[in-house]
Design a protein around this motif. Structure first.
Motif, short mmCIF file in Angstrom:
data_model
loop_
_atom_site.label_atom_id
_atom_site.label_comp_id
_atom_site.label_asym_id
_atom_site.label_seq_id
_atom_site.Cartn_x
_atom_site.Cartn_y
_atom_site.Cartn_z
N LEU A 64 5.89 -1.27 0.96
CA LEU A 64 4.51 -1.42 0.15
C LEU A 64 2.96 -0.75 1.08
N VAL A 65 3.63 -0.84 1.81
CA VAL A 65 2.72 -0.51 3.26
C VAL A 65 3.03 0.96 3.42
N ASP A 66 4.01 1.27 3.62
CA ASP A 66 3.81 2.92 3.87
C ASP A 66 3.36 3.36 2.86
N GLU A 67 4.19 2.76 1.30
CA GLU A 67 3.00 3.77 0.11
C GLU A 67 1.64 3.73 0.34
N VAL A 68 1.22 3.08 0.46
CA VAL A 68 -0.47 2.60 1.14
C VAL A 68 -1.15 3.75 1.77
N VAL A 69 -0.17 3.50 3.06
CA VAL A 69 -0.79 4.00 4.19
C VAL A 69 -1.06 5.65 3.89
N ARG A 70 0.19 5.98 2.95
CA ARG A 70 0.45 7.51 3.17
C ARG A 70 -0.50 8.43 1.24
N GLY A 71 -0.73 6.92 1.26
CA GLY A 71 -1.84 7.43 -0.06
C GLY A 71 -1.85 7.15 -1.30
N THR A 75 -0.32 3.82 -4.95
CA THR A 75 -1.02 3.20 -5.36
C THR A 75 -0.69 1.72 -5.04
N ALA A 76 -0.39 0.19 -4.52
CA ALA A 76 -0.14 -0.85 -5.02
C ALA A 76 -0.94 -1.23 -6.33
N GLY A 77 0.46 -2.39 -6.55
CA GLY A 77 0.80 -2.89 -7.50
C GLY A 77 0.45 -4.65 -7.36
N VAL A 78 -0.47 -4.61 -6.88
CA VAL A 78 -1.56 -5.50 -5.91
C VAL A 78 -2.84 -5.75 -5.79
N GLY A 79 -3.54 -6.50 -5.37
CA GLY A 79 -4.93 -6.63 -5.70
C GLY A 79 -5.18 -6.39 -4.31
#
Length: 240
Positions: free
Chosen positions: A137-144, A146-150
């Protein structure tokens, strides 16, 4: 101070980039800010060193003398070590108490020193032995992405894995990207608009803090400019 360097990407989700370099003579190197952890191995005056370095939140100057060779494995965002709190290594490093031509010490154990072409094998072994873990999740959100958590959960997970906030990572990576674009001859105003800076003074402050250079100095010919540590183009501008 002549410096030769080479770097490559990786197909491992745990690795952002692998690099190596060789320097000779006396001079100063500007170490630019980075949002990644990395393993670094270097030999200077016949002595081998190994260390784990955390993110660097500002540019710094390194004095260099004599001949040296270095090799590093930059870990992907979200890759961390359960036995080391991420915050402990922000703007710091942990040097191996012992290293020779074959092994170094990590987590109280001896590990074979990898090479430029065997970084993936080394990291794979660390993963299997539980030294490294990854939060995708960290790599995904840093790349721009979206996350399925708050949002609060995301911030906690980013900080736990990297030692930094999302905002700090974006500021550092944006400045590195800006430096590469300026070196390529992209006009300042275009860099400002492309990467979302407020104006040219905002870009100038960011470059000075994270890169240790002005836009003018970044445009100097490579043969006359003072050397910088590893800079490479970051794919995609949307996350900035």
């Amino acid at each position: 101070m002549p410096i030769e360097s080479d770097h490559r990407g990786s197909d491992s989700p745990y690795i952002a980039r692998v690099w190596r370099g060789r320097a000779s003579g006396t001079g100063r190197l500007t170490s630019v800010a980075t949002s990644h952890w990395e393993f670094v191995f270097w030999e200077s005056e016949g002595v081998l060193h190994a260390s784990l370095r955390g993110p660097e939140t500002a540019a710094s100057t390194v004095e260099m003398a004599g001949e040296s060779e270095s090799f590093g494995i930059m870990l992907a965002h979200g890759t961390s070590m359960p036995h080391l709190p991420a915050a402990r290594l922000v703007d710091a490093e942990l040097e191996s108490p012992y290293a020779d031509g074959r092994v170094f010490v990590l987590r109280g154990e001896e590990w074979a020193i990898p090479g430029f072409d065997s970084a993936e094998d080394f990291v794979g072994r660390l993963v299997r032995e539980g030294v490294l873990r990854r939060d995708p999740l960290v790599d995904e959100v840093v790349r721009g992405g979206t996350a399925g958590v708050g949002a609060r959960s995301v911030e906690r997970r980013v900080a736990a894995a990297t030692g930094l906030t999302q905002g700090a990572i974006r500021q550092i990576d944006r400045a590195r990207h800006a430096a590469v674009l300026l070196r390529e001859g992209v006009p300042c105003l275009e860099v400002v608009h492309r990467l979302g800076y407020y104006d040219q003074p905002h870009l100038a402050r960011s470059l000075q803090r994270f890169i240790g250079r002005t836009a003018t100095r970044l445009r100097e010919p490579a043969r006359t400019a003072e050397p910088l540590s590893l800079l490479y183009k970051i794919q995609g501008d949307a996350r900035f």
